[in-house]
Scaffold this active site. Structure first.
Site, PDB file in Angstrom:
ATOM      1  N   ASP A  50      18.688  34.239  48.771  1.00 41.12           N
ATOM      2  CA  ASP A  50      18.030  35.568  47.957  1.00 41.12           C
ATOM      3  C   ASP A  50      17.011  34.601  47.648  1.00 41.12           C
ATOM      4  O   ASP A  50      16.882  32.862  47.400  1.00 41.12           O
ATOM      5  CB  ASP A  50      18.400  36.268  46.233  1.00 41.12           C
ATOM      6  N   SER A  51      15.632  35.883  46.595  1.00 42.19           N
ATOM      7  CA  SER A  51      14.400  34.712  46.721  1.00 42.19           C
ATOM      8  C   SER A  51      14.168  33.856  44.779  1.00 42.19           C
ATOM      9  O   SER A  51      13.061  32.932  44.833  1.00 42.19           O
ATOM     10  CB  SER A  51      13.081  35.666  46.640  1.00 42.19           C
ATOM     11  N   GLY A  52      15.243  33.987  44.344  1.00 38.71           N
ATOM     12  CA  GLY A  52      14.991  33.758  42.831  1.00 38.71           C
ATOM     13  C   GLY A  52      14.886  34.447  42.109  1.00 38.71           C
ATOM     14  O   GLY A  52      14.869  33.955  40.820  1.00 38.71           O
ATOM     15  N   GLY A  53      14.094  35.448  42.529  1.00 42.23           N
ATOM     16  CA  GLY A  53      13.221  36.662  41.467  1.00 42.23           C
ATOM     17  C   GLY A  53      14.016  36.806  40.906  1.00 42.23           C
ATOM     18  O   GLY A  53      13.526  36.843  39.827  1.00 42.23           O
ATOM     19  N   PHE A  54      15.084  37.625  41.242  1.00 42.14           N
ATOM     20  CA  PHE A  54      15.791  38.632  40.130  1.00 42.14           C
ATOM     21  C   PHE A  54      16.035  37.749  39.387  1.00 42.14           C
ATOM     22  O   PHE A  54      16.307  37.892  37.804  1.00 42.14           O
ATOM     23  CB  PHE A  54      15.997  38.860  40.805  1.00 42.14           C
ATOM     24  N   ASP A 100      10.101  38.139  44.782  1.00 45.67           N
ATOM     25  CA  ASP A 100       9.633  39.545  44.855  1.00 45.67           C
ATOM     26  C   ASP A 100       9.729  39.707  42.851  1.00 45.67           C
ATOM     27  O   ASP A 100       9.990  38.828  42.429  1.00 45.67           O
ATOM     28  CB  ASP A 100      10.349  40.450  44.802  1.00 45.67           C
ATOM     29  N   ASP A 142      25.296  42.962  48.658  1.00 51.73           N
ATOM     30  CA  ASP A 142      26.313  41.739  48.767  1.00 51.73           C
ATOM     31  C   ASP A 142      26.568  41.681  47.575  1.00 51.73           C
ATOM     32  O   ASP A 142      25.706  43.175  46.938  1.00 51.73           O
ATOM     33  CB  ASP A 142      24.767  40.365  48.454  1.00 51.73           C
ATOM     34  N   CYS A 188      48.456  45.439  52.707  1.00 51.46           N
ATOM     35  CA  CYS A 188      47.227  45.009  52.622  1.00 51.46           C
ATOM     36  C   CYS A 188      47.994  43.213  53.388  1.00 51.46           C
ATOM     37  O   CYS A 188      49.652  42.921  53.738  1.00 51.46           O
ATOM     38  CB  CYS A 188      46.392  44.068  51.160  1.00 51.46           C
ATOM     39  N   CYS A 222      46.513  40.135  53.395  1.00 50.22           N
ATOM     40  CA  CYS A 222      46.107  39.082  52.463  1.00 50.22           C
ATOM     41  C   CYS A 222      47.271  38.173  52.128  1.00 50.22           C
ATOM     42  O   CYS A 222      48.481  39.051  51.651  1.00 50.22           O
ATOM     43  CB  CYS A 222      45.176  39.350  51.505  1.00 50.22           C
ATOM     44  N   CYS A 263      49.072  39.596  48.469  1.00 53.23           N
ATOM     45  CA  CYS A 263      49.976  40.975  49.130  1.00 53.23           C
ATOM     46  C   CYS A 263      50.476  40.755  49.706  1.00 53.23           C
ATOM     47  O   CYS A 263      52.272  41.005  49.814  1.00 53.23           O
ATOM     48  CB  CYS A 263      48.895  42.344  49.749  1.00 53.23           C
ATOM     49  N   HIS A 312      42.283  38.583  47.941  1.00 50.09           N
ATOM     50  CA  HIS A 312      42.667  40.042  48.220  1.00 50.09           C
ATOM     51  C   HIS A 312      41.208  40.931  47.932  1.00 50.09           C
ATOM     52  O   HIS A 312      40.918  41.678  48.662  1.00 50.09           O
ATOM     53  CB  HIS A 312      43.503  40.364  47.399  1.00 50.09           C
TER      54      HIS A 312
HETATM   55 ZN   LIG Z   1      45.958  42.120  49.554  1.00 51.01          ZN
END
Ligand SMILES: [Zn+2]
Length: 375
Positions: A92-96, A146, A266, A304, A306, A309, A335
């Site tokens: 990101d630009s750092g602005g936020f 920005d 994101d 799931c 992962c 799980c 997860h």
């Molecule tokens: Zn999972």
């Protein structure tokens, strides 16, 4: 001829299935980018992040410029080498974050003066400096610097901040060093006002960027307000460039935004949730700290695949959280990221099959559950 930066592979209603080519790899869209704020996706090894299906991560310019500093990262060969993530990175630009985290900010035409929230040191962030830092970090996708007015703000403030963002976008473009595979995205501002969004988009398109981000949303407005802005944006942005909705969001927001043509996302929710016990499933959200899980022998989601799980019960994960064990954050983050990437994969497959509307309805209906698989 160089690979096209962005290829649109298919469309289903307004949803887009694409492929974005950058210096360190290919990103299939719609894509979710896990947030790696300080050059680490918290509680995850980079290879574990990759194993969830993530093709790109996001890192934060503001945090990295303050600690360890962009010179230091450059000295280590850039962010990919420094953090052992060989794949694509967006910064990101750092602005936020300057506006939300730092102290004693002074905003003027040139940029933002501020004091570090870490040690109080004084810094100046300008469009040129932000682009230079992102270059030093070796970011595949650089964001133009920005400024985003808080929500809600008087319309005069929104106009001022949107026009300043446009002037900063022009300076960002001039400062950006073109190299094969390295992309620069502009950020459309304008709050929740259609005419301002229109003006912002038109001016950014005239400057010309490799992709367009929609900034200033997910800052406290209602979901239908956000979707309204996305409906407006859909017709304004060039179809042959990727569209990135910054900081969004919950699975329901992502599904709705994909339906409105957004390609990239994101959000800290899956990673932050992994550390606090907020767990995302196809059947809705779970608070894993809730006492109802203490004696539960089944996993978060039996379907799931992962590690959390496959091998651990809800009761054990609940215990780890209560005992403040590090493994809780590791397993729950894994997860959550796995779930988010699986959601994106489902959305991509639905667009490929040209069935996005029907499948989105089914996904949203499942998400209305209590987090437990239907019995
Ligand atoms: Zn999972």
């Amino acid at each position: 001829m160089a690979e096209p930066a962005f290829e649109l592979l298919g469309i289903s209603d307004r949803a887009r299935r694409g492929r974005l080519n950058v210096a360190h790899g290919i990103i299939n869209t719609p894509a979710f980018m896990p947030v790696g704020t300080a050059a680490t996706v918290k509680a995850m090894l980079p290879e574990s992040v990759r194993a969830t299906g993530a093709e790109i991560i996001l890192a934060n310019t503001y945090h990295l410029m303050l600690r360890p500093g962009s010179d230091r990262v450059a000295d280590f060969g850039g962010l990919h080498q420094f953090m052992n993530w060989p794949g694509p990175i967006l910064t990101d630009s750092g602005g936020f974050q300057v506006m939300s985290l730092s102290d004693l900010r002074k905003l003027h035409e040139d940029g933002v003066e501020f004091r570090s929230h870490i040690d109080g040191s004084k810094h100046l962030l300008t469009p040129e400096r932000s682009v230079e830092i992102q270059h030093q970090l070796d970011s595949d996708i650089t964001m133009a610097f920005d400024e985003c007015a808080p929500y809600p703000s008087p319309i005069d403030d929104v106009v001022k901040s949107m026009r300043l963002t446009t002037r900063w976008a022009r300076r960002s473009k001039q400062a950006f060093v073109e190299r094969p595979g390295y992309r620069l995205f502009g950020i459309v501002q304008g709050g929740v006002h259609d005419d301002l969004r229109r003006e912002s988009a038109a001016q950014l398109i005239e400057i010309g960027f490799d992709g367009y981000a929609i900034g200033g949303l997910a800052v406290g407005e209602e979901q239908d307000v956000m979707f309204g802005v996305l409906d407006t944006m859909h017709d304004l942005l060039p179809p042959d460039r990727p569209r990135y909705l910054m900081g969004v969001g919950r699975p329901q927001d992502i599904i709705g935004a994909v339906l409105r043509g957004v390609d990239m996302f994101d959000c800290v929710l899956p990673t932050r949730g992994g550390r606090t016990g907020l767990v995302f499933t196809r059947w809705g959200e779970i608070n894993m700290r809730n006492a109802r899980h203490a004696g539960e022998k089944s996993p978060i989601d039996p379907a799931c695949s992962c590690p959390a799980c496959r091998s651990y019960s809800r009761g054990y994960l609940h215990h780890l959280l209560k005992a403040k064990e590090i493994l809780a954050a590791m397993l729950l983050t894994w997860h959550n990221l796995h779930y988010y990437q699986e959601l994106m994969g489902n959305l991509r497959a639905a667009i490929e099959a040209n069935e996005i509307s029907g499948r989105a309805v089914a996904l949203l209906k499942d998400l209305e559950g209590s987090g437990d698989p239907p019995s």
